[in-house]
Design an enzyme around this catalytic site. Sequence first.
Site, short mmCIF file in Angstrom:
data_model
loop_
_atom_site.label_atom_id
_atom_site.label_comp_id
_atom_site.label_asym_id
_atom_site.label_seq_id
_atom_site.Cartn_x
_atom_site.Cartn_y
_atom_site.Cartn_z
N ASP A 125 10.14 23.98 4.14
CA ASP A 125 10.34 25.31 4.72
C ASP A 125 11.77 25.52 5.21
O ASP A 125 12.09 26.56 5.75
CB ASP A 125 9.32 25.62 5.83
CG ASP A 125 9.44 24.72 7.04
OD1 ASP A 125 10.26 23.78 7.02
OD2 ASP A 125 8.69 24.94 8.02
N ASP A 135 8.42 19.35 4.36
CA ASP A 135 7.43 20.34 3.92
C ASP A 135 8.06 21.53 3.21
O ASP A 135 7.37 22.47 2.83
CB ASP A 135 6.56 20.81 5.10
CG ASP A 135 7.28 21.72 6.07
OD1 ASP A 135 8.50 21.53 6.26
OD2 ASP A 135 6.64 22.61 6.66
N ASP A 151 13.62 19.76 3.67
CA ASP A 151 12.91 18.86 4.59
C ASP A 151 11.55 18.52 3.99
O ASP A 151 11.20 18.98 2.90
CB ASP A 151 12.79 19.48 5.99
CG ASP A 151 11.85 20.66 6.04
OD1 ASP A 151 11.67 21.33 5.00
OD2 ASP A 151 11.28 20.95 7.11
N SER A 174 6.37 18.04 8.78
CA SER A 174 7.71 18.57 8.52
C SER A 174 8.76 17.47 8.34
O SER A 174 8.68 16.67 7.43
CB SER A 174 8.09 19.55 9.64
OG SER A 174 9.29 20.21 9.35
#
Length: 454
Positions: free
Chosen positions: A250, A248, A246, A101
């Site tokens: 999400d 990743d 960010d 992340s």
Amino acid sequence: MRKYFGTDGIRRIANTELSPELVYKVAKAGAYVLSKHTDHAPTILIGRDTRISGTLIESAMVAGFLSYGANVKLLGVIPTPAVAYLTRKLNADASVVISASHNTYEFNGIKYFSNKGMKIPDTLEEEIEEVMESGKLEELTAVNDKIGVSEYCLDLIDEYVYFFRKNFDDDMEKLVSDDFIVGLDTANGATYKVAEKVFKSLGIKYKIINNNPDGININQNCGSTHLEGLKKFVVENNLSMGVAYDGDGDRCLAVDENGNEIDGDKIMAIISSSLRKKGKLAKDTIVATVMSNLGLNKYARDNGLELLQTKVGDRYVLEEMLKDGFNLGGEQSGHVILLDYNPTGDGILTSLMLIKSILEENKKASQMAQMVKLYPQVLVNAKVNSEKKYEFKDDKEIKNAIDKLEKEFAGNGRVLIRPSGTEPLVRVMIEGEDQKYIQKKAEEIAKLIEAKLK
């Protein structure tokens, strides 16, 4: 106490703490737990972000899945929510995202999703750990024609782009204009290609930065955890607003045309206002966590909305939403769940909903952001004995200090104390109108906690 899984999957330093051997075991045990009720060879999707260790972890996961007898579809570099969406769309049995992340590049992580495209609950993570520790893995070995096969399915990213076109094409065609230009910061992460594809396909003008990943520059002074570059970029280029994802993909945060941050609380307020006007905000409710700013509480109260707060973690927000049929929830960090579209946080989806809400009102981003007045918030960590970090609730002196301060605030401030899930710390968060005063009080309470729980 779980040994491997934390609040958001497994996250460790790649190739040392998160070794290929450990990943292999997590894959094999996970394939068994997530597919033991199926009567066919399971199909599992794997997506990853741009970290240098991504292909190493991916290879170990593939080996574990194939060894169990699961078949694998490799999606390549793709945002977490795209994996969740494709899991449901393709009726896969489970999926995995390899990402840490917002962490720096040396970390990597493993997040499992169920066949419904949702992060698996704590109970299933615990079951995976039990299988890993039980010595049962040797029995879970496929032989002969039962061994799984893997295939690359990199073009499935186009299905995710089509998902946005299907849901936003008509609206954006009416709303976008040539003078509305968005700055995009993809954090050199999983959205580095697909964000451009989506904005281009919807006809939204944009300028993009931090979209040249090299394996080690993911989240490096960029993206939603480092907004400074985007703020400067938006102001210098006279853009209408900016959006930062960010690593990743999400979650997202935004900045207005003046370079001021629009955080997750403000984003939820803006989207909730738009949904409510159309009668689409389920039960006139927003679900947030206890870390959301007091300003969001006041916005909800002043506008006749309900604000429900859960413990920290998007999985707990989702649980609450599913339990009572709510469709908007999220975290201050920009992790927003729009359940009518996808059962996980989705940075691109959130940014499009935000842009659409702003364009519909025909106002500037800064004007829309004013609907929530954020209260100053300070966070001080108290270093404590790890075995005692949950004892603050039972200590009368600590309790009295908190009660006294909350009475003094009389609704214009609050105190939130919570132990860290991974470190020997108790976090003291205080909100109020006077930054200096709440800083002083947070430090006082942190010192008291340290003295009592050392």
